[in-house]
Write an enzyme that holds these catalytic residues in place. Structure first.
Site, PDB file in Angstrom:
ATOM      1  N   LYS A  49       0.974  -1.093  -0.193  1.00  0.00           N
ATOM      2  CA  LYS A  49      -0.127   0.029   0.135  1.00  0.00           C
ATOM      3  C   LYS A  49       0.900   1.374   0.094  1.00  0.00           C
ATOM      4  O   LYS A  49       0.615   2.227  -0.724  1.00  0.00           O
ATOM      5  CB  LYS A  49      -1.011   0.139   1.235  1.00  0.00           C
ATOM      6  CG  LYS A  49      -2.076  -1.016   1.052  1.00  0.00           C
ATOM      7  CD  LYS A  49      -2.849  -1.146   2.187  1.00  0.00           C
ATOM      8  CE  LYS A  49      -3.723  -2.450   2.096  1.00  0.00           C
ATOM      9  NZ  LYS A  49      -4.560  -2.958   3.256  1.00  0.00           N
TER      10      LYS A  49
ATOM     11  N   GLN B 174      -4.919  -1.353   9.281  1.00  0.00           N
ATOM     12  CA  GLN B 174      -4.972  -2.723   8.715  1.00  0.00           C
ATOM     13  C   GLN B 174      -5.535  -3.765   9.873  1.00  0.00           C
ATOM     14  O   GLN B 174      -4.966  -3.935  10.973  1.00  0.00           O
ATOM     15  CB  GLN B 174      -3.175  -2.844   8.722  1.00  0.00           C
ATOM     16  CG  GLN B 174      -3.090  -4.187   8.127  1.00  0.00           C
ATOM     17  CD  GLN B 174      -3.438  -4.265   6.590  1.00  0.00           C
ATOM     18  OE1 GLN B 174      -3.314  -3.454   5.663  1.00  0.00           O
ATOM     19  NE2 GLN B 174      -3.972  -5.593   6.426  1.00  0.00           N
TER      20      GLN B 174
ATOM     21  N   ASP C   2     -11.455   2.121   3.616  1.00  0.00           N
ATOM     22  CA  ASP C   2     -11.931   0.743   3.690  1.00  0.00           C
ATOM     23  C   ASP C   2     -13.402   0.647   3.789  1.00  0.00           C
ATOM     24  O   ASP C   2     -13.792  -0.303   3.508  1.00  0.00           O
ATOM     25  CB  ASP C   2     -11.357   0.135   4.948  1.00  0.00           C
ATOM     26  CG  ASP C   2     -10.517  -1.027   4.598  1.00  0.00           C
ATOM     27  OD1 ASP C   2     -10.040  -1.245   3.199  1.00  0.00           O
ATOM     28  OD2 ASP C   2      -9.781  -1.756   5.583  1.00  0.00           O
TER      29      ASP C   2
END
Ligand code: NAD
Length: 295
Positions: free
Chosen positions: A55, A99, A122
């Site tokens: 990422k 994460q 997200d």
């Protein structure tokens, strides 16, 4: 025997990253700062380290400011949420990604709920999940957004099509079923308690498999000429990757098929970058063009 056309997820993801890079460049010259993505990693889970590293690299390559906050494994909930609050308040931060999974002593749902919905790239907050259900503007999960983007870029006709989604997770199955509904498909959402998956699958013009069960779907379940998207990723003992669909059989039945690897996988980070750009534009009150339409 006919052979399915394979969907090249790497090529589509590269095209999206290029679009993101162009729009991010325009953003930076207009706003005097790059679009910013902040990723929080707690602990040293090896798979998470790899994902976070990708990422960071892909954000930088697309002209975004990508920063990873690496917190020790024994970080307490208060400290994690204090960092999230600081990032929420920082006007240079457009997207925040926590994460997952977190170490077991931490409450992931509570921490995700602390991320400002406008920065929740997200798409896991209740605000964004609600916006997806209602067809309102918002930030939506990256893997399902990538699946819809693949279908659009491959010109798959979704209006009136019968779609079957196998798997109802909040990360993949549930949101992709909703997105397909917004694309005017007639959607069936199946899961581990569903009866007679084969009969359901044989009716599907578009089959999305996100069950996390290696080779769940054999070729004989697939409607000839259909579109099959395999979301599953499984590493075999010899290191090779396999999906939820038996690829060698599906290739003789489907018209269009995603391989594993190289299908859905590469789209996820590309959509994360796209979502971060979308977050920046939504906060600035600008509707931007690279996000998938979901309503
Ligand atoms: P999950 O375990 O959270 O959910 C699986 C879903 O499948 C559940 O709703 C369950 O009811 C259903 N299911 C399980 N067994 C079933 C069966 N035998 N028949 C019918 N339904 C069944 O998984 P997830 O997070 O949605 O991930 C699914 C798969 O996709 C995994 O293999 C994961 O590694 C992969 N994945 C890939 C990406 C990517 O970027 N390519 C991203 C996320 C997940």
């Amino acid at each position: 025997m006919t052979s399915a056309k394979l969907i090249d997820g790497k090529a589509h993801a590269a095209a999206i990253r290029q679009e993101v890079s162009r729009v991010a460049g325009e953003w930076a010259s207009h706003h005097g700062r790059p679009v910013g993505l902040d990723v929080i990693l707690v602990g040293d889970d090896p798979a998470s380290q790899v994902y976070v590293g990708s990422k960071e690299r892909q954000a930088a390559a697309a002209g975004l400011r990508g920063k990873v906050h690496r917190l020790p494994r024994d970080t307490q909930q208060e400290a994690l949420e204090a960092l999230i609050a600081a990032l929420n308040a920082d006007s240079n931060v457009d997207g925040i990604l926590l994460q997952l999974p977190l170490p077991p002593h931490l409450d992931a749902a509570h921490a995700v709920g602390c991320i400002a919905p406008g920065k929740d790239v997200d798409g896991l907050s209740t605000t964004n999940a609600g916006a997806l259900v209602l067809g309102l503007p918002g930030l939506f999960p990256c893997t399902p957004s990538g699946i819809i983007e693949l279908l659009k870029r491959e010109d798959v006709a979704l209006r009136g099509a019968r779609a079957l989604v196998i798997g109802r997770s909040t990360l993949v199955g549930l949101p992709v079923a909703r997105m397909l509904t917004h694309c005017d498909a007639t959607v069936t959402l199946a899961h581990s308690k569903s009866r007679d998956l084969q009969a359901l699958a044989l009716e599907a013009d578009v089959l999305i498999v996100a069950a996390g069960k290696r080779h769940l779907v054999p070729g004989k379940w697939i409607k000839p000429g259909s579109v099959v998207i395999d979301v599953g990723i499984h590493r075999d003992a010899d290191g090779a990757l396999a999906g939820d669909v038996v690829f060698d059989e599906a290739v003789g039945r489907a018209a269009l098929l995603t391989p594993v690897p190289g299908g859905v996988g590469p789209m996820t980070i590309a959509m994360l970058l796209s979502n971060t750009l979308k977050a920046a534009h939504l906060r600035a009150g600008v509707i931007e063009s690279t996000s998938p339409r979901t309503h």
